[in-house]
Design an enzyme around this catalytic site. Structure first.
Site, PDB file in Angstrom:
ATOM      1  N   ASP A   1       9.155   2.683  -0.176  1.00 36.64           N
ATOM      2  CA  ASP A   1       7.982   3.271   0.508  1.00 36.64           C
ATOM      3  C   ASP A   1       8.252   2.941   2.114  1.00 36.64           C
ATOM      4  OD1 ASP A   1       5.667   4.126   2.059  1.00 36.64           O
ATOM      5  OD2 ASP A   1       4.431   3.343   0.689  1.00 36.64           O
TER       6      ASP A   1
ATOM      7  N   TYR B   1       0.989  -1.307   0.157  1.00 37.29           N
ATOM      8  CA  TYR B   1       0.036  -0.095  -0.123  1.00 37.29           C
ATOM      9  C   TYR B   1       0.821   1.166   0.040  1.00 37.29           C
ATOM     10  CZ  TYR B   1      -3.297   3.342   1.656  1.00 37.29           C
ATOM     11  OH  TYR B   1      -4.242   4.568   1.742  1.00 37.29           O
TER      12      TYR B   1
ATOM     13  N   LYS C   1       4.334   8.376   9.106  1.00 37.66           N
ATOM     14  CA  LYS C   1       3.980   8.030  10.340  1.00 37.66           C
ATOM     15  C   LYS C   1       5.074   8.439  11.650  1.00 37.66           C
ATOM     16  CE  LYS C   1       0.947   4.640   8.482  1.00 37.66           C
ATOM     17  NZ  LYS C   1       0.909   3.945   7.470  1.00 37.66           N
TER      18      LYS C   1
HETATM   19  C1  PLP Z   1       0.221   4.415   6.131  1.00 39.95           C
HETATM   20  C2  PLP Z   1       1.035   4.356   4.749  1.00 39.95           C
HETATM   21  C3  PLP Z   1       0.939   5.238   3.476  1.00 39.95           C
HETATM   22  C4  PLP Z   1      -0.109   6.217   3.551  1.00 39.95           C
HETATM   23  O1  PLP Z   1       0.031   7.179   4.537  1.00 39.95           O
HETATM   24  P1  PLP Z   1      -1.011   8.044   5.151  1.00 39.95           P
HETATM   25  O2  PLP Z   1      -0.466   8.990   5.867  1.00 39.95           O
HETATM   26  O3  PLP Z   1      -2.194   7.198   5.672  1.00 39.95           O
HETATM   27  O4  PLP Z   1      -1.598   8.786   3.900  1.00 39.95           O
HETATM   28  C5  PLP Z   1       1.699   4.976   2.634  1.00 39.95           C
HETATM   29  N1  PLP Z   1       2.654   3.881   2.477  1.00 39.95           N
HETATM   30  C6  PLP Z   1       2.637   3.122   3.530  1.00 39.95           C
HETATM   31  C7  PLP Z   1       3.724   1.892   3.536  1.00 39.95           C
HETATM   32  C8  PLP Z   1       2.007   3.228   4.582  1.00 39.95           C
HETATM   33  O5  PLP Z   1       1.841   2.148   5.595  1.00 39.95           O
END
Ligand code: PLP
Length: 434
Positions: free
Chosen positions: A241, A146, A274
């Site tokens: 990511d 994601y 995060k």
């Molecule tokens: C949480 C997450 C996102 C999205 O971040 P948001 O702050 O919720 O938009 C993107 N990539 C990864 C790997 C994530 O865990």
């Protein structure tokens, strides 16, 4: 508690009248496990209290940001001081510079950093940057990873290998989805086939180095090495990511762990979120200077944000980074998470329940499967009924795990061995009933 006295139920009913599904982000709705979401009144350390004042040991920590636990006194003090100086200026501040310097010091693959307000925004901007830098349109992503909800990333595999992707959400034009190629995680052969077929058209490969959005699945070293080789050979960029893994699995992120096994390894672009905001809306992306200089106002790739680098969020993020940079912080967290995972595993095997676990730093995954999965399809072989029974039995006793079998779990520095032992003891009883 009867439905009449359960304040979570009452609040959920009110919420559903004014917020779609009663929640502001879908996984909070408990759709995967059934039942009523717990509305949080307040949180402290490793715990939160729901609308009924029931206490829970929190194993999601806001899905990652709360690595120090809730309400760490030093972070609270830093945020309080920042609030008194103003909420937002729309002009640059010193703290943004210090935070960017700090991120660069911890993750040397980034010469420069641009701050934004959510992981979605960071991922979307990184993608545009990769396309602008390479002058190419196609991107590769992996099933089960994601990267936020930008149009180009809400795409699932098409019918044939490396054919056009199909959007996984209504409202995403087929024209946008067609440039996203979706492959299986950890499948080297598929990756080689895709590059052989269209290598010169690929702008980037975007991936979670340890996938935390299909529970917890590591990219194998062989897969990681091959992705790096193929992207370099074909002039494509590798986007890591690390929104979930950054500063959580190790101080240098998952990339520092792979660099230990693949000499010289580094991604081209890193996406962060995060933990870097410590619970405030804050995310970022960074890369080598020549890539980042393509960004507006220096270069032709446009990107902007009214609240980007927000002064309260940077205060919260900076203090959080300072506290987790303490030597031994991640090693201790890894031990603590291991204590929980090994405890659950040994109780499961004592009860004859097929169970497997993996963890790194403060991120973990457990499966009602005899072997660890390596792909999304394998993750989804988990028996949902068994997971849901376990989930609700643990929840009733005050242990709050992610409400879906395909989500990872989180341990913070505020969790004590006693907290974890209580969770293991509760699980021991539950495993016997499965
Ligand atoms: C949480 C997450 C996102 C999205 O971040 P948001 O702050 O919720 O938009 C993107 N990539 C990864 C790997 C994530 O865990």
């Amino acid at each position: 508690m009867t439905p009449n006295t359960d304040l979570n139920i009452a609040l959920f009913e009110r919420a559903k009248a004014v917020i779609p599904g009663g929640v502001n982000s879908p996984v909070r709705a408990f759709a995967a496990v059934g039942g009523t979401p717990r509305f949080v009144q307040r949180a402290q350390g490793a715990y939160f209290w729901d609308q009924n004042d029931q206490q829970f040991t929190d194993y999601i920590g806001s899905w990652g940001p709360m690595i120090l636990g809730h309400g760490h006194p030093e972070v609270v003090t830093a945020v309080q001081a920042a609030v008194l100086e103003g909420f937002s200026y729309g002009a640059p501040t010193e703290r943004e510079v210090v935070l960017a310097e700090q991120i660069r010091a911890l993750m040397p693959s980034m010469d420069m950093v641009r701050m934004v307000s959510s992981g979605t925004e960071a991922g979307m901007s990184a993608l545009r940057l990769a396309r602008g830098y390479t002058g190419r349109n196609k991107i590769i992503k992996f099933n089960g990873c994601y990267h936020g909800h930008a149009d180009a990333l809400l795409v699932k595999a098409g019918s044939g290998l490396a054919t056009f992707g199909a959007s996984s959400s209504a409202g995403v034009p087929a024209d946008v989805a067609k440039d996203t190629v979706v492959l299986e995680y950890n499948d080297v052969a598929q990756l080689e086939e895709a590059f052989a077929k269209m290598g010169s058209e690929i702008a980037c490969v975007i991936m979670e180095p340890i996938a935390g959005n299909m529970n917890f699945v590591r990219a194998s070293v062989a897969f990681t090495r091959r992705i790096r080789e193929l992207t370099q050979e074909h002039g494509a960029l590798l986007i890591y990511d690390e929104v979930m893994t950054g500063f959580r699995v190790a101080l240098g992120g998952a990339q520092s762990l792979y660099a230990q096994q693949i000499p010289g390894f580094a991604p081209d672009i890193t996406v962060m979120g995060k933990v870097i905001g410590g619970g405030m809306p804050m995310a970022a992306f960074g890369a080598r200077r020549e890539i980042m200089e393509k960004l507006s106002p220096l270069g032709p790739v446009y990107q902007a944000g009214t609240l980007s680098g927000n002064p309260i969020a940077t205060a919260c993020g900076l203090k959080t980074l300072e506290l987790i940079s303490r030597p031994g912080f991640h090693a201790e967290l890894h031990l603590k998470t291991g204590h929980l995972m090994q405890g659950l595993k040994s109780e499961a095997s004592a009860a004859g329940v097929p169970f497997s676990v993996d963890w790194q730093g403060g991120l973990f995954g457990f499966y009602f499967l005899p072997e660890l999965p390596t792909t999304y399809a394998e993750v989804m072989k988990t028996d949902g009924k068994v997971f849901n029974k376990f989930y609700h039995a643990m929840l009733d006793q005050g242990h709050y795990f992610a409400p879906a079998l395909y989500e990872a779990g989180f341990v913070s520095a505020a969790h004590t061995d006693e907290d974890i032992d209580r969770t293991i003891e509760a699980a021991r009883q539950v495993f016997k009933t499965l």
